[in-house]
Design a protein around this motif. Sequence first.
Motif, mmCIF file in Angstrom:
data_model
loop_
_atom_site.group_PDB
_atom_site.id
_atom_site.type_symbol
_atom_site.label_atom_id
_atom_site.label_comp_id
_atom_site.label_asym_id
_atom_site.label_seq_id
_atom_site.Cartn_x
_atom_site.Cartn_y
_atom_site.Cartn_z
ATOM 1 N N TRP A 142 0.816 -1.215 0.000
ATOM 2 C CA TRP A 142 0.000 0.000 0.000
ATOM 3 C C TRP A 142 0.850 1.266 0.000
ATOM 4 N N GLY A 143 2.094 1.162 0.440
ATOM 5 C CA GLY A 143 3.015 2.292 0.427
ATOM 6 C C GLY A 143 4.421 1.759 0.282
ATOM 7 N N VAL A 144 5.183 2.261 -0.692
ATOM 8 C CA VAL A 144 6.478 1.664 -1.028
ATOM 9 C C VAL A 144 7.621 2.677 -0.999
ATOM 10 N N ARG A 145 7.290 3.920 -0.712
ATOM 11 C CA ARG A 145 8.257 5.010 -0.803
ATOM 12 C C ARG A 145 8.908 5.258 0.553
ATOM 13 N N GLY A 146 10.094 5.829 0.550
ATOM 14 C CA GLY A 146 10.768 6.202 1.779
ATOM 15 C C GLY A 146 10.780 7.701 1.982
ATOM 16 N N SER A 147 10.932 8.101 3.228
ATOM 17 C CA SER A 147 11.201 9.483 3.634
ATOM 18 C C SER A 147 9.996 10.414 3.577
ATOM 19 N N ILE A 148 9.372 10.565 2.416
ATOM 20 C CA ILE A 148 8.272 11.519 2.281
ATOM 21 C C ILE A 148 7.403 11.108 1.096
ATOM 22 N N PRO A 149 6.086 11.291 1.188
ATOM 23 C CA PRO A 149 5.232 10.961 0.037
ATOM 24 C C PRO A 149 5.579 11.835 -1.165
ATOM 25 N N VAL A 150 5.538 11.229 -2.351
ATOM 26 C CA VAL A 150 5.844 11.976 -3.574
ATOM 27 C C VAL A 150 4.789 11.669 -4.639
ATOM 28 N N PRO A 151 3.601 12.268 -4.516
ATOM 29 C CA PRO A 151 2.580 12.065 -5.543
ATOM 30 C C PRO A 151 2.946 12.808 -6.825
ATOM 31 N N GLY A 152 2.335 12.376 -7.917
ATOM 32 C CA GLY A 152 2.573 13.079 -9.181
ATOM 33 C C GLY A 152 2.751 12.128 -10.341
ATOM 34 N N GLY A 153 2.786 12.684 -11.519
ATOM 35 C CA GLY A 153 2.880 11.883 -12.728
ATOM 36 C C GLY A 153 4.151 11.074 -12.839
ATOM 37 N N ALA A 154 5.247 11.550 -12.252
ATOM 38 C CA ALA A 154 6.532 10.862 -12.380
ATOM 39 C C ALA A 154 6.620 9.608 -11.522
ATOM 40 N N THR A 155 5.683 9.447 -10.567
ATOM 41 C CA THR A 155 5.730 8.280 -9.676
ATOM 42 C C THR A 155 4.447 7.455 -9.765
ATOM 43 N N ILE A 156 3.696 7.632 -10.833
ATOM 44 C CA ILE A 156 2.359 7.046 -10.887
ATOM 45 C C ILE A 156 2.385 5.523 -11.004
ATOM 46 N N ARG A 157 3.413 4.950 -11.624
ATOM 47 C CA ARG A 157 3.442 3.495 -11.802
ATOM 48 C C ARG A 157 3.850 2.764 -10.529
ATOM 49 N N TYR A 158 4.885 3.246 -9.856
ATOM 50 C CA TYR A 158 5.345 2.562 -8.645
ATOM 51 C C TYR A 158 4.688 3.113 -7.387
#
Length: 440
Positions: A142-158
């Motif tokens: 459900w969440g795979v990122r570290g440090s801080i959420p980074v929404p946006g088009g550049a991260t839409i797949r992962y």
Amino acid sequence: MPTVLLIEDDDESRRATSLLFGRRDWTVFQAGDGAAGIELALKHRPDVILCDLLMPKANGFQVCRAIRQQLQPTKIIVISGRDYGVDRASALEAGADEYLLKPITWEILSAAIDRVLPTPREPLAPGEMFEFHAPSTRVKLWGVRGSIPVPGGATIRYGGNTTCVEVRADGEIIILDAGSGIRLLGMDLEKEFEDRPMKLSLLITHTHWDHIQGLPFFQPAYNQKNQIRVLGYEGARAGLAAILAGQMETPFFPVSLRDLQSNIAIEELKEMEFTIGKVRVQSKFANHPGICAGYRLFTSAGSIAFFPDNEPYELLKLHIADRDQTNIEDAREFAQNERAKLVEFLLGCDVLIMDAQYTDAEYEKHIGWGHGSLSRAVSLALAANVAKLILFHHDPNHDDNAIDDMLERARLLVLESGKAMEVEAAQEGSEIWLAPKQHR
């Protein structure tokens, strides 16, 4: 039958209050000082605690703080002869739900209990508490990122949400970390369960913000029908409950942790092996600033290991030895021994969700930051004969294309090793299924 704990050093007052509750079919526990009261509270987990302020061994403020850190659902009513505004405010800040003045009548006390206790429900019929029973173990990211959420088009797949993984196995729903991804999980659970109560277990690896920041937005925590058990180790500077509550206090958040309506029990782990239902859990401290653990869950369909934050010792110790002009061979031996211990812990794991935040080149600039590199994660998994490696805790500066490149590099490293191991980059919403073990 409801339960009450009376913490009062005046024997006569305590006996009189006990009789009032006894006549109304309450189970009554009694303590003559604050320390004994804390011990009985943790042992019996009463519905309501009545507590004096001025007592030997631990005063009422200390009692409130100690109990509130461990027993979120228990309601605390402070009863004191002191009518100072500062005492009232301090008691409520320490965790009390009500502050009443002595002398007190049953009518006043009963009204206060009605205010703090949730509306009674009929006891659950056998089988009413919904449990997940499936022939397989399912892992959902459900969440795979570290440090801080980074929404946006550049991260839409992962995906851009921070750490949260759901494991369903052997009748249990186990959540690993409460980063921003837990908000989406909560919404999904609400749709699935509708009006049925939930029983959830939340394992916290550590209390850095990206691993707990989603908890205030977890919808099931606002429903009194739900049972949520939160487990983790004490932080370096404060207890688990205090840290989780701290991020929800003014001025950071408008709703406090103790205002959540679900039955939340926060438990600080002391042992390195425990069970959640039929799932056996082993833990191991990771190399990351503060107190940070990794977990391995043993289910009937296989095992899942979760190490979202971990810096391998190999290059780190050599870097420190060079910086401090200490013995390089001693540093190398220490690093090798620590790696061997982690390999043993992970040996034969079916799924390893592992910190691979940096490329090897990036790691050279981030030694000592508490995170790992791609090649070290792959090497560790290969040494431990892991069946499937999930590259996790994506750097917030890595877009989808950068993660594609890292995944391609990881698969090439496996190919060059001559071993068979699956590698995937953690992708928000993806699922991993483990089939039941076949017994002959």
